[in-house]
Design a protein around this motif. Sequence first.
Motif, PDB file in Angstrom:
ATOM      1  N   GLY A 112       0.793  -1.200  -0.100  1.00  0.00           N
ATOM      2  CA  GLY A 112      -0.014  -0.060   0.001  1.00  0.00           C
ATOM      3  C   GLY A 112       0.596   1.349   0.002  1.00  0.00           C
ATOM      4  N   ALA A 113       2.089   1.049  -0.166  1.00  0.00           N
ATOM      5  CA  ALA A 113       2.861   2.432  -0.132  1.00  0.00           C
ATOM      6  C   ALA A 113       3.856   2.236  -1.390  1.00  0.00           C
ATOM      7  CB  ALA A 113       3.537   2.902   0.944  1.00  0.00           C
ATOM      8  N   ASP A 114       5.201   2.669  -1.029  1.00  0.00           N
ATOM      9  CA  ASP A 114       6.310   2.550  -1.920  1.00  0.00           C
ATOM     10  C   ASP A 114       6.932   1.042  -2.266  1.00  0.00           C
ATOM     11  OD1 ASP A 114       7.149   2.412   0.735  1.00  0.00           O
ATOM     12  OD2 ASP A 114       9.189   3.136   0.155  1.00  0.00           O
ATOM     13  N   VAL A 115       7.039   0.394  -1.403  1.00  0.00           N
ATOM     14  CA  VAL A 115       7.470  -1.179  -1.600  1.00  0.00           C
ATOM     15  C   VAL A 115       6.331  -1.911  -2.438  1.00  0.00           C
ATOM     16  CG1 VAL A 115       8.134  -3.364  -0.697  1.00  0.00           C
ATOM     17  CG2 VAL A 115       8.845  -1.174   0.228  1.00  0.00           C
TER      18      VAL A 115
ATOM     19  N   MET B 179      10.887  -3.462  -9.637  1.00  0.00           N
ATOM     20  CA  MET B 179      11.396  -3.759  -8.304  1.00  0.00           C
ATOM     21  C   MET B 179      10.516  -4.607  -7.299  1.00  0.00           C
ATOM     22  SD  MET B 179      12.934   0.112  -7.612  1.00  0.00           S
ATOM     23  CE  MET B 179      13.740  -0.388  -6.131  1.00  0.00           C
ATOM     24  N   ALA B 180      10.453  -5.701  -7.794  1.00  0.00           N
ATOM     25  CA  ALA B 180       9.312  -6.654  -7.170  1.00  0.00           C
ATOM     26  C   ALA B 180       9.890  -6.963  -5.817  1.00  0.00           C
ATOM     27  CB  ALA B 180       9.357  -8.007  -7.897  1.00  0.00           C
ATOM     28  N   PRO B 181       8.797  -7.121  -4.934  1.00  0.00           N
ATOM     29  CA  PRO B 181       9.282  -7.338  -3.437  1.00  0.00           C
ATOM     30  C   PRO B 181       9.656  -8.450  -3.029  1.00  0.00           C
ATOM     31  CG  PRO B 181       6.963  -7.293  -3.747  1.00  0.00           C
ATOM     32  CD  PRO B 181       7.666  -6.653  -5.034  1.00  0.00           C
ATOM     33  N   SER B 182      10.568  -8.825  -2.105  1.00  0.00           N
ATOM     34  CA  SER B 182      10.908 -10.201  -1.719  1.00  0.00           C
ATOM     35  C   SER B 182      10.427 -10.501  -0.383  1.00  0.00           C
ATOM     36  CB  SER B 182      12.688  -9.968  -1.817  1.00  0.00           C
ATOM     37  OG  SER B 182      13.002  -9.093  -0.783  1.00  0.00           O
TER      38      SER B 182
END
Length: 408
Positions: free
Chosen positions: A125-128, A134-137
Amino acid sequence: MNFLFVHQNFPGQYLHLVQRLAADPANRVVFITQRRDGELPGVTKIVYTPERPHGKGVHRYLRDTEAGVLNAQAVMRAALELKRSGFVPDLMLGHNGWGEIWYLKDAFPQSPLLGYFEFFYRSEGADVGFDPAMAPSLDDAPRLRTKNLGNLLGLAAADAGQCPTQWQKSVYPAIHHGKLNVVHEGIDTDKVRPDPQAWLRMPKKDLTLSRNDEVLTYVARNLEPYRGFPSFMRSLPEILDRRPKAHVLIVGGDETSYGPPPPNGKTFRDLMLEELGSSIDGSRVHFLGKVAYPIFLKVLQVSTAHVYLTYPFVLSWSMLEAMSAGCLVIGSRTPPVQEVIRDGDNGILVDFFRPQEIADRAVEALENPGAFAAIRDRARKTIAANYDLNTICLPGQLSLVRSLCAAS
């Protein structure tokens, strides 16, 4: 009254509030900071230095927290020296981001503390996770949860908090919302205003630009993905092709403020220029670097259209200043921007990830700037009505200050 401010980068968000309080001879204002340069009339500045850098062997989740602890310890030592000298603040104010306010109440337990809270880190819900590139890990959620240790320490220490925008407040857990007050630092609309006679000279290129020219502008502290620099750059080849007389002014440094740095020691500017090659006409695309504030204002005042893109993250002052200067802002359709800009009313909203849409809207603005005059006018009125320094924001800050002092 006695006021104690803390911010590593003097005076940070507190410039106008400090000036107002220090102008009253009945007040004593002390400011603890890491920054050695810069002075303000009536302000006693105390410079602190952390005892050491954070340790190399510290778990990487905890590096920011350890750095904050080291800052907090140094600030507490400076506060205790003040206490021994007889200074007791009626109110303490400080930015929570670098840990500096965490231990202030241990030095002055009876003095109220107003913390500045800018951003609570979230795995959704924010930058990540916002940028597909830039897929989250699996590492992100625990890393960010741990990174919020500093936010939680500050919220526990502070008697009240200040957030600059409603969206930034919204990313904090609801349990803390009752403590957080939305008060922006404010835009000096008397200084940041349209100037039809403004002009800007590029000495190295023997070029002078004014409002009579087609000028597309982009401003960020640093040229990086969080502020949409790749999307903006990818929009330029089409803009330059369709508008052969257009010039592009790009303000910003080549460091990395947010997110991971680019690979191999390069800058994001290097990467984009390599990707786009000869489609970027160096005689019409001007990288100005970091500029002095008067030059920054001239950039805004000669702008035909101003592109502002951001992840769901902290909203830049520069977007509000662009609106105050009467710019036509082409902004990203992301929550921080949507809090201020209504599409087609006081600005234009575009998809952050669609360079073609950015190009189309920019070309429309460059082709027929007169058609957007009403939008530019409403942009300035939006800032005057909601973010004006002298009529809205500074009175709001002073009201918050008075209420905390009265309650202590």
